[in-house]
Design a protein around this motif. Structure first.
Motif, PDB file in Angstrom:
ATOM      1  N   HIS A  68       0.845  -1.190   0.000  1.00 21.28           N
ATOM      2  CA  HIS A  68       0.000   0.000   0.000  1.00 21.28           C
ATOM      3  C   HIS A  68       0.885   1.246   0.000  1.00 21.28           C
ATOM      4  O   HIS A  68       1.907   1.263   0.681  1.00 21.28           O
ATOM      5  CB  HIS A  68      -0.885   0.027   1.255  1.00 21.28           C
ATOM      6  CG  HIS A  68      -1.676  -1.219   1.460  1.00 21.28           C
ATOM      7  ND1 HIS A  68      -2.992  -1.356   1.059  1.00 21.28           N
ATOM      8  CD2 HIS A  68      -1.341  -2.423   2.009  1.00 21.28           C
ATOM      9  CE1 HIS A  68      -3.427  -2.573   1.369  1.00 21.28           C
ATOM     10  NE2 HIS A  68      -2.450  -3.234   1.946  1.00 21.28           N
ATOM     11  N   LEU A 104      -3.072   4.173  -2.297  1.00 27.21           N
ATOM     12  CA  LEU A 104      -3.984   4.749  -1.312  1.00 27.21           C
ATOM     13  C   LEU A 104      -3.900   6.267  -1.438  1.00 27.21           C
ATOM     14  O   LEU A 104      -2.804   6.832  -1.399  1.00 27.21           O
ATOM     15  CB  LEU A 104      -3.556   4.296   0.095  1.00 27.21           C
ATOM     16  CG  LEU A 104      -4.432   4.705   1.266  1.00 27.21           C
ATOM     17  CD1 LEU A 104      -5.793   4.036   1.184  1.00 27.21           C
ATOM     18  CD2 LEU A 104      -3.763   4.321   2.588  1.00 27.21           C
ATOM     19  N   ARG A 110      -7.833   2.968   5.317  1.00 26.34           N
ATOM     20  CA  ARG A 110      -8.011   1.595   4.845  1.00 26.34           C
ATOM     21  C   ARG A 110      -7.634   0.662   5.987  1.00 26.34           C
ATOM     22  O   ARG A 110      -6.740   0.966   6.767  1.00 26.34           O
ATOM     23  CB  ARG A 110      -7.092   1.369   3.649  1.00 26.34           C
ATOM     24  CG  ARG A 110      -7.037  -0.038   3.118  1.00 26.34           C
ATOM     25  CD  ARG A 110      -6.138  -0.125   1.900  1.00 26.34           C
ATOM     26  NE  ARG A 110      -6.661   0.619   0.762  1.00 26.34           N
ATOM     27  CZ  ARG A 110      -5.940   0.981  -0.300  1.00 26.34           C
ATOM     28  NH1 ARG A 110      -4.661   0.663  -0.365  1.00 26.34           N
ATOM     29  NH2 ARG A 110      -6.489   1.652  -1.288  1.00 26.34           N
TER      30      ARG A 110
END
Ligand SMILES: [Zn+2]
Ligand SMILES: [Zn+2]
Length: 229
Positions: A68, A104, A110
């Protein structure tokens, strides 16, 4: 379990599951799964352990691991390590890492594993930008920063734990020096701070007496506890 970055010593950080040494026992003293990796940026000292994620793929039955972060940083990792990002099933059969990327947006939240994470961005000076991470709403991890926008002060203020880079005494073009790190602490006033990413000129023992209350200096193998909100 989540990781932040995959530095060149990742295998050591994971306690290489193929070996037993230093009296450590496998699997009790080894990581055996990874719910995701948060990427701060694409520099070599933060990414060149990427290949060792394959051990975790294997221990997770061939399951892929997701990275991420900032889309440009993730693209650069794909460019540098293309063999880690092709067909995950086939990759794993060939004993390569099986990795996925999931950008992201800034300020977006998240869940990675059971932890809510949020990304923000800071300047790495002439070296580009870095992603900082808010973990569980109460911990901030920021490394390789040279400037932190004051607009973020309110969001980042008063955390339980701040992990912040501090390279050395002297100013440096791409990393916080001592005075700059202290100025950030003054703005953010975390309850506890752990300094990380010290350069070769910083000897851990020499600095202990000068660290303000609530501030400590990281070392290999350091364990910290904090409570997510
Ligand atoms: Zn860097
Ligand atoms: Zn670095």
């Amino acid at each position: 379990v989540l990781l932040i970055d995959t530095g060149p010593d990742l295998a050591h950080q994971l306690r290489d599951p193929f070996r037993t040494w230093d009296g450590r026992r496998y699997p009790a003293d080894c990581l055996t799964r990874c719910d995701g990796v948060l990427i701060t940026h694409d520099h070599a000292d933060h990414s060149h352990g990427l290949n060792d994620l394959r051990h975790l793929n294997r221990l997770m039955g061939g399951q892929s691991i997701t990275l991420h972060g900032d889309a440009a940083h993730l693209d650069e990792l794909r460019r540098m390590f293309p063999y880690c990002f092709s067909d995950p099933d086939r990759n794993y059969v060939l004993a390569n890492p099986a990795l996925l990327t999931l950008p992201l947006a800034i300020g977006e939240r998240r869940c990675v594993g059971d932890l809510a994470v949020e990304r923000f961005t800071a300047s790495h000076g002439c070296a580009g930008s870095v992603s900082g991470w808010i973990l569980g709403g109460t911990c901030v991890y920021l490394t390789d920063a040279k400037e932190l926008p004051t607009a973020l002060d309110e969001r980042l203020r008063g955390m339980d734990l701040l992990v912040l880079n501090m390279l050395q005494e002297q100013p440096h073009p791409t990393h916080f020096c001592w005075d700059e790190a202290l100025a950030v602490l003054d703005r953010l006033r975390p309850r506890r701070t752990v300094l990380t990413h010290m350069g070769y000129s910083v000897r851990w023992a020499d600095w202990q007496a000068r660290l303000p209350p609530g501030v400590s200096m990281a070392y290999d193998g350091l364990c910290l506890e904090w409570k997510p909100a």
